[in-house]
Design a protein around this motif. Structure first.
Motif, PDB file in Angstrom:
ATOM      1  N   GLY A   6       1.269  13.042   3.755  1.00 50.04           N
ATOM      2  CA  GLY A   6       0.442  13.400   2.613  1.00 50.04           C
ATOM      3  C   GLY A   6      -0.800  12.528   2.583  1.00 50.04           C
ATOM      4  O   GLY A   6      -1.192  11.924   3.590  1.00 50.04           O
ATOM      5  N   LYS A   7      -1.414  12.448   1.403  1.00 54.96           N
ATOM      6  CA  LYS A   7      -2.633  11.665   1.274  1.00 54.96           C
ATOM      7  C   LYS A   7      -2.480  10.701   0.105  1.00 54.96           C
ATOM      8  O   LYS A   7      -2.174  11.113  -1.013  1.00 54.96           O
ATOM      9  CB  LYS A   7      -3.842  12.574   1.059  1.00 54.96           C
ATOM     10  N   GLY A   8      -2.656   9.425   0.375  1.00 60.83           N
ATOM     11  CA  GLY A   8      -2.585   8.409  -0.663  1.00 60.83           C
ATOM     12  C   GLY A   8      -3.965   7.939  -1.066  1.00 60.83           C
ATOM     13  O   GLY A   8      -4.931   8.069  -0.297  1.00 60.83           O
ATOM     14  N   SER A   9      -4.085   7.399  -2.281  1.00 59.37           N
ATOM     15  CA  SER A   9      -5.380   6.888  -2.740  1.00 59.37           C
ATOM     16  C   SER A   9      -5.204   5.490  -3.316  1.00 59.37           C
ATOM     17  O   SER A   9      -4.144   5.148  -3.833  1.00 59.37           O
ATOM     18  CB  SER A   9      -5.981   7.817  -3.799  1.00 59.37           C
ATOM     19  N   PHE A  10      -6.268   4.677  -3.226  1.00 58.13           N
ATOM     20  CA  PHE A  10      -6.251   3.336  -3.808  1.00 58.13           C
ATOM     21  C   PHE A  10      -7.682   2.810  -3.907  1.00 58.13           C
ATOM     22  O   PHE A  10      -8.585   3.241  -3.170  1.00 58.13           O
ATOM     23  CB  PHE A  10      -5.376   2.374  -2.989  1.00 58.13           C
ATOM     24  N   LYS A  11      -7.867   1.884  -4.835  1.00 60.05           N
ATOM     25  CA  LYS A  11      -9.160   1.212  -4.982  1.00 60.05           C
ATOM     26  C   LYS A  11      -8.892  -0.241  -5.338  1.00 60.05           C
ATOM     27  O   LYS A  11      -8.300  -0.550  -6.371  1.00 60.05           O
ATOM     28  CB  LYS A  11     -10.011   1.874  -6.062  1.00 60.05           C
ATOM     29  N   GLY A  12      -9.292  -1.137  -4.482  1.00 65.28           N
ATOM     30  CA  GLY A  12      -9.051  -2.555  -4.695  1.00 65.28           C
ATOM     31  C   GLY A  12     -10.076  -3.178  -5.639  1.00 65.28           C
ATOM     32  O   GLY A  12     -11.241  -2.764  -5.660  1.00 65.28           O
ATOM     33  N   ASN A  13      -9.621  -4.167  -6.437  1.00 64.83           N
ATOM     34  CA  ASN A  13     -10.561  -4.860  -7.324  1.00 64.83           C
ATOM     35  C   ASN A  13     -11.277  -5.977  -6.572  1.00 64.83           C
ATOM     36  O   ASN A  13     -11.136  -6.115  -5.346  1.00 64.83           O
ATOM     37  CB  ASN A  13      -9.834  -5.383  -8.575  1.00 64.83           C
ATOM     38  N   GLU A  14     -12.001  -6.808  -7.323  1.00 66.07           N
ATOM     39  CA  GLU A  14     -12.818  -7.828  -6.672  1.00 66.07           C
ATOM     40  C   GLU A  14     -11.978  -8.908  -5.981  1.00 66.07           C
ATOM     41  O   GLU A  14     -12.479  -9.644  -5.120  1.00 66.07           O
ATOM     42  CB  GLU A  14     -13.779  -8.491  -7.690  1.00 66.07           C
ATOM     43  N   ASN A  15     -10.696  -9.013  -6.356  1.00 70.94           N
ATOM     44  CA  ASN A  15      -9.832 -10.030  -5.746  1.00 70.94           C
ATOM     45  C   ASN A  15      -9.013  -9.476  -4.574  1.00 70.94           C
ATOM     46  O   ASN A  15      -8.214 -10.194  -3.983  1.00 70.94           O
ATOM     47  CB  ASN A  15      -8.872 -10.606  -6.789  1.00 70.94           C
ATOM     48  N   ILE A  75      -7.769  -1.224   4.779  1.00 67.38           N
ATOM     49  CA  ILE A  75      -8.601  -0.053   5.067  1.00 67.38           C
ATOM     50  C   ILE A  75      -9.658   0.066   3.964  1.00 67.38           C
ATOM     51  O   ILE A  75      -9.343  -0.034   2.775  1.00 67.38           O
ATOM     52  CB  ILE A  75      -7.743   1.226   5.129  1.00 67.38           C
ATOM     53  N   GLY A  76     -10.902   0.297   4.336  1.00 67.56           N
ATOM     54  CA  GLY A  76     -11.959   0.442   3.348  1.00 67.56           C
ATOM     55  C   GLY A  76     -12.435  -0.896   2.803  1.00 67.56           C
ATOM     56  O   GLY A  76     -12.127  -1.964   3.343  1.00 67.56           O
ATOM     57  N   LYS A  77     -13.189  -0.825   1.696  1.00 64.36           N
ATOM     58  CA  LYS A  77     -13.759  -2.013   1.080  1.00 64.36           C
ATOM     59  C   LYS A  77     -13.311  -2.146  -0.361  1.00 64.36           C
ATOM     60  O   LYS A  77     -12.974  -1.150  -1.011  1.00 64.36           O
ATOM     61  CB  LYS A  77     -15.291  -1.939   1.140  1.00 64.36           C
ATOM     62  N   LYS A  78     -13.307  -3.368  -0.890  1.00 65.70           N
ATOM     63  CA  LYS A  78     -12.955  -3.589  -2.280  1.00 65.70           C
ATOM     64  C   LYS A  78     -13.938  -2.830  -3.180  1.00 65.70           C
ATOM     65  O   LYS A  78     -15.143  -2.739  -2.902  1.00 65.70           O
ATOM     66  CB  LYS A  78     -12.951  -5.086  -2.612  1.00 65.70           C
ATOM     67  N   GLY A  79     -13.396  -2.247  -4.253  1.00 64.88           N
ATOM     68  CA  GLY A  79     -14.213  -1.480  -5.179  1.00 64.88           C
ATOM     69  C   GLY A  79     -14.474  -0.051  -4.743  1.00 64.88           C
ATOM     70  O   GLY A  79     -15.071   0.731  -5.484  1.00 64.88           O
ATOM     71  N   GLU A  80     -14.000   0.311  -3.552  1.00 67.91           N
ATOM     72  CA  GLU A  80     -14.229   1.658  -3.015  1.00 67.91           C
ATOM     73  C   GLU A  80     -12.950   2.486  -3.136  1.00 67.91           C
ATOM     74  O   GLU A  80     -11.867   2.018  -2.785  1.00 67.91           O
ATOM     75  CB  GLU A  80     -14.646   1.548  -1.542  1.00 67.91           C
ATOM     76  N   LEU A  81     -13.077   3.727  -3.650  1.00 68.02           N
ATOM     77  CA  LEU A  81     -11.911   4.617  -3.743  1.00 68.02           C
ATOM     78  C   LEU A  81     -11.624   5.193  -2.361  1.00 68.02           C
ATOM     79  O   LEU A  81     -12.483   5.849  -1.748  1.00 68.02           O
ATOM     80  CB  LEU A  81     -12.184   5.754  -4.732  1.00 68.02           C
ATOM     81  N   ILE A  82     -10.445   4.935  -1.872  1.00 63.28           N
ATOM     82  CA  ILE A  82     -10.055   5.339  -0.522  1.00 63.28           C
ATOM     83  C   ILE A  82      -8.967   6.403  -0.578  1.00 63.28           C
ATOM     84  O   ILE A  82      -8.006   6.286  -1.346  1.00 63.28           O
ATOM     85  CB  ILE A  82      -9.539   4.128   0.292  1.00 63.28           C
ATOM     86  N   PHE A  83      -9.100   7.439   0.222  1.00 60.25           N
ATOM     87  CA  PHE A  83      -8.043   8.427   0.449  1.00 60.25           C
ATOM     88  C   PHE A  83      -7.617   8.299   1.898  1.00 60.25           C
ATOM     89  O   PHE A  83      -8.448   8.408   2.814  1.00 60.25           O
ATOM     90  CB  PHE A  83      -8.541   9.847   0.163  1.00 60.25           C
TER      91      PHE A  83
END
Length: 364
Positions: free
Chosen positions: A171-180, A185-193
């Protein structure tokens, strides 16, 4: 080798999580970090057992029955339990008990009874519930095979006669990391699928710590999403008692004489003869009246155990031959089982079979 090394081997055979809730198993006296000079294996731990351990230079007693069963409020030597514990402590003797952990082991007490009786086609009589857990986790699909194989390596996904069992959904998961955060995968503050695989495996509950350590070590994400639940399913390889078949059919009286000689008991208390040959036999070491109904439902011709009370013999109801061979007699080969097992695992010091009979019951 320290005591922890020895007990780790024992718990491969009989994990402490197999024990019943009422029981008191594990290291009862002593420290896990003590260096071992020798191991004395016994059915019960009494003062004379501690004396035997001292004489044979064994500072670890591996006992089937726990000498401390209910709580001790004082230890002043006023009864045999307190005197035994005091003697062990004074002489730096550690005491470890397996009891129902070994009762519930597939290769434990009842299995040894089956071996002695030469039963074939054996299986657990009362499979244990609440000892299977399920892990569900989510991992990038590119990492799924590697993580799954690591979980298999430490015992995850073993079900009965099968290994490497899992269920997988992509399936497809999503996450967005905070400043800490420090996202893999991806960058902090960026919504990733991200394309992910949901992996589900079952495992025996005693493996939970090892399963989680493996999951955290090999999962690529900074924060691992997972859940663990306990299943109601019975484990067919864990539980009380066993069921098997005699190498040949026997008449009831012949069968009773056979088990009397095999278990070297002073007498066999039995229920009314039901005038049918004995082929399918259920066994359970120790006090086993609670399993009479299970033996009947399993269509056993006879059930061998111990400590049946007067009214419990009526439960046979002309459908099974109940045979009470005595508590000690039903468990007497357990110490041989432990010695054989430990001798294969440990070769750098002595594993000693206790020569003392701790049977408190005598026959005239």
């Amino acid at each position: 080798m320290i005591i922890r090394d020895v007990t780790n081997y024992i718990e491969e055979l009989a994990p402490l999580s197999y024990a019943e809730d009422f029981d008191n198993v594990g290291l009862l006296v002593g420290s896990y970090t003590t260096k071992v000079t020798g191991v004395l294996v016994t059915l019960d731990t009494l003062e004379e057992t501690v004396e035997e351990a001292i004489a044979k230079n064994c500072n670890l007693i591996v006992s089937f029955h726990p000498i401390i069963f209910s709580g001790l409020k004082k230890i002043n030597g006023s009864n045999y339990v307190e005197r035994t514990v005091l003697k062990a402590i004074k002489n730096d003797i550690a005491i470890y008990a397996t009891h129902t952990a070994l009762d519930n082991s597939k290769n434990g007490v009842s299995a040894k009874m089956c071996d002695v009786l030469e039963l074939t086609n054996t299986q657990i009589l009362i499979p244990k519930k609440g000892v299977i857990k399920k892990l569900t986790t989510y991992v990038p699909t590119s990492n799924a095979n590697a993580l799954r194989n690591q979980l298999f390596e430490v015992g995850g996904g073993n079900i009965g006669n099968y290994s490497n069992c899992s269920f997988n959904i992509e399936g497809k998961g999503s996450f967005k990391g905070n400043e800490n955060s420090n996202p893999t995968i991806g960058k902090k503050g960026e919504l990733i699928f991200e394309k992910e695989t949901c992996i589900t495996i079952t495992f025996e509950d005693y493996l939970e710590k090892k399963i989680l350590n493996t999951l955290f070590k090999h999962h690529p994400y900074e924060e691992v999403a997972y859940e663990i639940i306990t299943l109601d399913n019975s484990n067919q390889n864990i539980g009380m008692g066993m069921l098997g078949e005699l190498y040949k059919e026997m008449e009831e009286k012949e069968f009773l004489k056979f088990i009397k000689n095999t278990f070297k008991t002073g007498c066999v208390r039995h229920s009314k003869f039901i005038n049918k040959p004995i082929k399918k036999v259920a066994v359970l070491g120790g006090a086993g009246s609670f399993a009479i109904s299970h033996a009947i439902r399993a269509k056993a011709d006879a059930y061998i155990s111990a400590d049946f009370k007067y009214h419990e013999f009526f439960k046979a109801e002309n459908s099974i031959l109940l045979a009470d061979i005595g508590h000690y007699e039903s468990e007497q080969f357990t110490k041989n089982l432990l010695v054989e097992y430990l001798t294969k695992k440990i070769t750098n010091f002595a594993i000693v079979l206790s020569e003392k009979s701790t049977n408190p019951i005598y026959y005239l």
